[in-house]
Motif scaffolding. Sequence first.
Motif, PDB file in Angstrom:
ATOM      1  N   PRO A 113       0.772  -1.220   0.042  1.00 27.59           N
ATOM      2  CA  PRO A 113       0.045   0.123  -0.184  1.00 27.59           C
ATOM      3  C   PRO A 113       0.994   1.128  -0.037  1.00 27.59           C
ATOM      4  CG  PRO A 113       0.028  -0.736   2.066  1.00 27.59           C
ATOM      5  CD  PRO A 113       0.813  -1.799   1.436  1.00 27.59           C
ATOM      6  N   VAL A 114       0.249   2.478  -0.311  1.00 32.75           N
ATOM      7  CA  VAL A 114       0.812   3.692  -0.390  1.00 32.75           C
ATOM      8  C   VAL A 114       0.787   4.162   1.181  1.00 32.75           C
ATOM      9  CG1 VAL A 114       0.573   6.062  -0.766  1.00 32.75           C
ATOM     10  CG2 VAL A 114       0.255   4.436  -2.789  1.00 32.75           C
ATOM     11  N   ASP A 115       2.154   4.514   1.590  1.00 34.45           N
ATOM     12  CA  ASP A 115       2.310   4.935   2.989  1.00 34.45           C
ATOM     13  C   ASP A 115       2.213   6.421   3.275  1.00 34.45           C
ATOM     14  OD1 ASP A 115       2.143   2.175   4.063  1.00 34.45           O
ATOM     15  OD2 ASP A 115       4.477   1.975   3.276  1.00 34.45           O
ATOM     16  N   VAL A 116       2.763   7.087   2.391  1.00 37.85           N
ATOM     17  CA  VAL A 116       2.864   8.791   2.216  1.00 37.85           C
ATOM     18  C   VAL A 116       2.318   9.331   1.165  1.00 37.85           C
ATOM     19  CG1 VAL A 116       4.644  10.482   2.337  1.00 37.85           C
ATOM     20  CG2 VAL A 116       4.941   8.112   3.402  1.00 37.85           C
ATOM     21  N   LEU A 117       1.223  10.254   1.366  1.00 35.83           N
ATOM     22  CA  LEU A 117       0.756  11.016   0.160  1.00 35.83           C
ATOM     23  C   LEU A 117       1.509  12.473   0.544  1.00 35.83           C
ATOM     24  CD1 LEU A 117      -1.515  11.876  -2.016  1.00 35.83           C
ATOM     25  CD2 LEU A 117      -2.870  12.442  -0.210  1.00 35.83           C
ATOM     26  N   LEU A 118       2.052  12.949  -0.686  1.00 36.74           N
ATOM     27  CA  LEU A 118       2.522  13.998  -0.666  1.00 36.74           C
ATOM     28  C   LEU A 118       1.765  15.182  -1.833  1.00 36.74           C
ATOM     29  CD1 LEU A 118       5.969  12.713  -1.889  1.00 36.74           C
ATOM     30  CD2 LEU A 118       5.924  13.748   0.144  1.00 36.74           C
ATOM     31  N   PHE A 119       1.728  16.396  -1.077  1.00 38.43           N
ATOM     32  CA  PHE A 119       1.199  17.527  -1.964  1.00 38.43           C
ATOM     33  C   PHE A 119       1.743  18.962  -1.735  1.00 38.43           C
ATOM     34  CE2 PHE A 119      -0.768  15.940   2.280  1.00 38.43           C
ATOM     35  CZ  PHE A 119      -0.576  17.072   3.249  1.00 38.43           C
ATOM     36  N   THR A 159      10.294  20.137  -0.605  1.00 37.79           N
ATOM     37  CA  THR A 159      10.626  20.895   0.802  1.00 37.79           C
ATOM     38  C   THR A 159      10.230  20.022   1.937  1.00 37.79           C
ATOM     39  OG1 THR A 159       9.996  22.996  -0.309  1.00 37.79           O
ATOM     40  CG2 THR A 159       9.954  22.984   2.028  1.00 37.79           C
ATOM     41  N   PRO A 160      11.326  19.544   2.653  1.00 38.03           N
ATOM     42  CA  PRO A 160      10.863  18.638   3.676  1.00 38.03           C
ATOM     43  C   PRO A 160      10.206  19.171   4.990  1.00 38.03           C
ATOM     44  CG  PRO A 160      13.310  19.412   3.892  1.00 38.03           C
ATOM     45  CD  PRO A 160      12.558  20.148   2.467  1.00 38.03           C
ATOM     46  N   LEU A 161       8.906  19.008   4.881  1.00 35.14           N
ATOM     47  CA  LEU A 161       8.027  19.484   5.857  1.00 35.14           C
ATOM     48  C   LEU A 161       6.974  18.101   6.200  1.00 35.14           C
ATOM     49  CD1 LEU A 161       6.604  22.864   4.523  1.00 35.14           C
ATOM     50  CD2 LEU A 161       8.418  22.477   6.175  1.00 35.14           C
ATOM     51  N   LEU A 162       6.786  18.082   7.339  1.00 31.20           N
ATOM     52  CA  LEU A 162       5.673  17.140   7.841  1.00 31.20           C
ATOM     53  C   LEU A 162       4.136  17.361   7.268  1.00 31.20           C
ATOM     54  CD1 LEU A 162       6.508  15.728  11.268  1.00 31.20           C
ATOM     55  CD2 LEU A 162       6.740  14.494   9.381  1.00 31.20           C
ATOM     56  N   GLY A 163       4.160  18.821   7.200  1.00 33.72           N
ATOM     57  CA  GLY A 163       2.776  19.384   6.674  1.00 33.72           C
ATOM     58  C   GLY A 163       2.480  19.092   5.295  1.00 33.72           C
ATOM     59  N   ASN A 164       3.705  18.706   4.546  1.00 32.73           N
ATOM     60  CA  ASN A 164       3.226  18.742   3.031  1.00 32.73           C
ATOM     61  C   ASN A 164       3.069  17.298   2.743  1.00 32.73           C
ATOM     62  OD1 ASN A 164       5.801  18.093   3.003  1.00 32.73           O
ATOM     63  ND2 ASN A 164       6.553  19.776   1.409  1.00 32.73           N
ATOM     64  N   ARG A 165       2.774  16.539   3.665  1.00 33.16           N
ATOM     65  CA  ARG A 165       2.576  14.959   3.457  1.00 33.16           C
ATOM     66  C   ARG A 165       1.702  14.330   4.449  1.00 33.16           C
ATOM     67  NH1 ARG A 165       8.620  14.303   2.790  1.00 33.16           N
ATOM     68  NH2 ARG A 165       8.101  16.381   2.144  1.00 33.16           N
ATOM     69  N   ALA A 166       0.913  13.698   4.001  1.00 31.25           N
ATOM     70  CA  ALA A 166       0.079  12.657   4.998  1.00 31.25           C
ATOM     71  C   ALA A 166       0.524  11.236   5.008  1.00 31.25           C
ATOM     72  CB  ALA A 166      -1.707  12.572   4.509  1.00 31.25           C
ATOM     73  N   LEU A 167       0.536  10.912   6.262  1.00 33.09           N
ATOM     74  CA  LEU A 167       1.037   9.375   6.508  1.00 33.09           C
ATOM     75  C   LEU A 167      -0.016   8.468   7.015  1.00 33.09           C
ATOM     76  CD1 LEU A 167       3.946  10.559   8.991  1.00 33.09           C
ATOM     77  CD2 LEU A 167       3.968  10.650   6.301  1.00 33.09           C
ATOM     78  N   ARG A 168      -0.048   7.458   6.382  1.00 33.44           N
ATOM     79  CA  ARG A 168      -0.982   6.313   6.733  1.00 33.44           C
ATOM     80  C   ARG A 168      -0.899   5.876   8.220  1.00 33.44           C
ATOM     81  NH1 ARG A 168      -4.062   2.683   3.931  1.00 33.44           N
ATOM     82  NH2 ARG A 168      -3.080   3.235   1.972  1.00 33.44           N
ATOM     83  N   THR A 169      -2.011   5.786   8.894  1.00 36.01           N
ATOM     84  CA  THR A 169      -1.904   5.791  10.394  1.00 36.01           C
ATOM     85  C   THR A 169      -1.237   4.586  10.744  1.00 36.01           C
ATOM     86  OG1 THR A 169      -3.815   6.972  10.666  1.00 36.01           O
ATOM     87  CG2 THR A 169      -3.269   5.706  12.697  1.00 36.01           C
ATOM     88  N   ALA A 188      10.670  14.267   7.874  1.00 37.42           N
ATOM     89  CA  ALA A 188      10.058  14.419   6.613  1.00 37.42           C
ATOM     90  C   ALA A 188      10.623  13.396   5.598  1.00 37.42           C
ATOM     91  CB  ALA A 188       9.779  15.905   5.930  1.00 37.42           C
ATOM     92  N   HIS A 189      12.140  13.571   5.441  1.00 39.21           N
ATOM     93  CA  HIS A 189      12.807  12.724   4.636  1.00 39.21           C
ATOM     94  C   HIS A 189      12.815  11.260   4.972  1.00 39.21           C
ATOM     95  CE1 HIS A 189      14.603  15.557   2.017  1.00 39.21           C
ATOM     96  NE2 HIS A 189      15.419  16.205   2.761  1.00 39.21           N
ATOM     97  N   ALA A 190      12.687  10.965   6.201  1.00 38.54           N
ATOM     98  CA  ALA A 190      12.721   9.776   6.872  1.00 38.54           C
ATOM     99  C   ALA A 190      11.135   9.010   6.364  1.00 38.54           C
ATOM    100  CB  ALA A 190      12.828   9.644   8.405  1.00 38.54           C
ATOM    101  N   ALA A 191      10.253   9.820   6.493  1.00 38.13           N
ATOM    102  CA  ALA A 191       9.096   9.073   5.941  1.00 38.13           C
ATOM    103  C   ALA A 191       8.959   8.498   4.748  1.00 38.13           C
ATOM    104  CB  ALA A 191       7.893  10.192   6.256  1.00 38.13           C
ATOM    105  N   LEU A 192       9.741   9.163   3.751  1.00 41.04           N
ATOM    106  CA  LEU A 192       9.640   8.910   2.379  1.00 41.04           C
ATOM    107  C   LEU A 192      10.808   7.601   2.410  1.00 41.04           C
ATOM    108  CD1 LEU A 192      10.161  12.144   0.375  1.00 41.04           C
ATOM    109  CD2 LEU A 192       8.140  10.812   0.797  1.00 41.04           C
ATOM    110  N   LEU A 193      11.725   7.705   3.018  1.00 38.61           N
ATOM    111  CA  LEU A 193      12.601   6.586   3.064  1.00 38.61           C
ATOM    112  C   LEU A 193      12.359   5.266   3.490  1.00 38.61           C
ATOM    113  CD1 LEU A 193      15.795   8.595   3.991  1.00 38.61           C
ATOM    114  CD2 LEU A 193      15.589   7.391   1.559  1.00 38.61           C
TER     115      LEU A 193
END
Length: 736
Positions: A113-119, A159-169, A188-193
Amino acid sequence: MPQLSVIVYGPNAQGHLTDLLDSLEAHPLTGAEVIVAAVGDWAQETAERHAPETIVVPLPDGTGDPAARAAGAARASGRWLHFVHAKDGLPAGAPRLIAERTAELDGTTCADPVDVLLFDHVTTTWQTAARPSGDGRHLAAVGRAGRTLDEAADLLRLTPLLGNRALRTAFWRAHEERLNTEDEQRAAHAALLYAGRVACLNQTAYEHRVLRPESLPPRAPEDRLRLIDRYESLLPLTKDRRAPRTVLYDLMVRDLIRTFARENLPDPVAREFFRRASVAAVRWRPEGHRRPAGLEGVRHALLEEGAYTRYRAFQAANRTRRAARKAVRTRKRQLSTKIRDHQYQRALSRPVDPHLAVFAAYWERGVACNPAAIAAKLAELAPHIRPVWVVNKQNEALLPPGTDHVVPGTRRYWETLATAKYLTNNVNFPNAVVKRPDAIHLQTHHGTPLKRMGLDQMDHPAAAKGLDFAALLTRIDKWDYSVSANSHSTRMWERAYPSRYTSLDYGYPRNDVFYTATAADVRAARDRLGIAPGRTAVLYAPTHRDYEAGYTPRLDLAALADRLGDNTVLLVRAHYFYGGAASPLTGLRRSGRIIDVSAYDPVEELCLAADALVTDYSSIMFDYANLNRPIVIYADDWETYRTTRGVYFDLMAEHPGQVARTQEELAEIFLSGAWRDESAAKARATFRRRFCEYDDGRAAERVVRRVFLNEPEDALPPVLPLEDRTPAPTPEEATA
C-alpha cells in the motif's frame, strides 16, 4: 472511522492558531476529524473556543513538538494522519482534498500500500504571503500512481515538511520512534525512505508560515552542526538504493555548501563545520558520482578535499568578481537609459501624427486578441490610418507577412510611441510611455474578470506578487477609453481601475467572429486541426494558478481520453504564461485523440472548431458562451483558488453548465450526455444573458467608429438583443 485525522500541534505561536482553527471551522470537514494537541493554557483555551467536535488534548507549557505529535496521534481514529503545526495554515478545502485522495488510494488493490501522500504548499513569511513552493514540477512528474521511492527518487527534493505530506496511520505507528524526532526536516525525509510506496496530490493543501527570526529564540552557532547529523542519520537508510542515495547525497552537499556560505559562523565553529562536512561528503559519495560542472563543481572539490583556507579564498574571489560584474552591468544600464531618454524626449517634441496607430497585445507577443480585431476593422473603415505593432524580438518571426512593427527598446520603438495619435493595448504600455494631451490611449482588456484585478488585488498579496499599485494607478490615468463586454466588467473595471476614462460598452472585438463565422469557416478550422467529421472536439483550456510556481497538469489526459473513447478529440491549450510548458503532451499527439494547441493562434479559431469547452476559471468561458455551445467547469481546487486569488462572484453558484470536482465526475458528465442536457442549457442561457450582454458581431466596428473616426454615440450600430443574434454554426450543423 474518519478517513483523515488532522492533528494540530504546538503552542499558539504569535496567535496563528486562532486563524488556523477559524479556517477549519469555516469549511465543514467531510471524512476528517480535527485533534488539537494544545501546548500551554493559551493554546488550550483557543482550541476549546472552537467547534465542539474538535478534540482537544491539553499539554503543559514546554511540551516539545515530538511529544505533541505523539499525543495527538494517540487520540486519532482516522486511517491517515496530517500533522499541522499551530503556526501554519490550511487553504480552504485542503482536508477534503487530502481525504478524497487518500480514499482513492485506499480503494486501489495492491499488495504494497501507499504509506505517504505528498502534496504542494505555499509559504507565508512576515514579509510575503502565499508564495508558491516550486515543488509542483516534481509532483507532476510522478503523476497519480503510487510509486516506490526508488522509482521516484526526485520526491526527496520536495521541501521537507511534515505538513506537506499525509501518513497512513498504520505506517506512522509502525515507525513512530524513527519518524517522530525534534528535527522535522529529518522526519519528513525519513518518512519517504521508510515508505513502501508514495503517491502525489499535485495541489496546494498546506500553508507553511515562516516566523521572523528576530522573534524566535536565538540559535547557538553550534546548532548548524546538526545539519550534518541529519544527513549522517538518513544516508544509511539508502543502502543498496542507488537513486535515493544519489539524490540525498546531492541535497546534503548543496545544503552544507549553502549553510557554510550564508551563515556568519565564528571561525572555530566554521572550521569544525567544514571539517565534518568534508568527512561526510567523502564518506557518503555514491560510487561513480560526478561533480557538477562550473563553479559548483569547484566548491564540491574543495569541500571533499577539506581545503578550508582555499575555500575561503575562493569565496572572497567570487565576491570580488560578482561585485565587478554588477558594477559593469549597472553602468551599461545607466548609459542605455540615458540614451533612450534622450531619444524619447526628442521624439516627444515632434507633432503627433494623426494617421499613426500603435497596437500591442499580451506584453508584445504579437497580433492577437481585441487589438488585432480592431486593427483589422480599422484597415477596412479607416485605411488612411497606418497601424504599427509592438512585438518582442522572440515573436518577430511569427508576424503575418508585411506587418509593420517595432521591437521594444529600439530607437524606432520610442519614436513611434512618442508620435502616434492612437495607442491600443490589451494590457498596459510601459511606465516610461508619456501620455501626450492630443494622443488617445485605448485599453481593450483581454477577458471578463472572474478573478480580482487591479486595486482589488491589494487584499490578495499572493496574486499581486509585489505589484506597485501607485505605478498601476499612473498607468490607468493614461487611459482615454476602456472596452467592456458586459456591465459586470464595466463595474469591476471602474472599481479595480478607478480613473476618468470613458467606458465603451460595445462588446469585445475579438468575439465578433463568433457571430460572423460561416459553416465553411467552422469546417476549415476543424480541417486545419485534423478533426475528422463526426468526432466530438473538446477544448480544454485551464488558467494559471498564482499559488503555483509553474504549469501543473490537473488532469490525467491520457486516462481521460481513454475513458471518453475514440470518437472524442481533446484540444489541450495551456495558459500562455507557461510558454511551451505543455510539451509533455508531445508524445500523445500521434494518437489523434489529444492535440496540443497551446501555441495555436488565434484561440478564437479553436473555439469555432470545438463542440464543447472544458475550463476552470479562465475568462475563455465568457467568450465561448457567445457560441451557445456546452461548457463544463472543472473546479478541482475552487476553494484554494478563490482564497488565494480572490473572485468577484461564486462560479459554483453561477456556472455556465455542468461542474465537475474530480476527473471521474468530468468523464461521467461526457459519458452520460449531461454536458449537453437541459439543465446545462438552462445554466448556459442564464450565463449568456449576464456575460454576453454587448457581444453581437459588431464590437470592432463600434470601437473604430467611436475612437478612430470620432463618430457620435447615436450614430453607432446599436447592440442587438440577445434573442436576435445568431452565433456561428456548431460543428454538427456545419457538416450536416
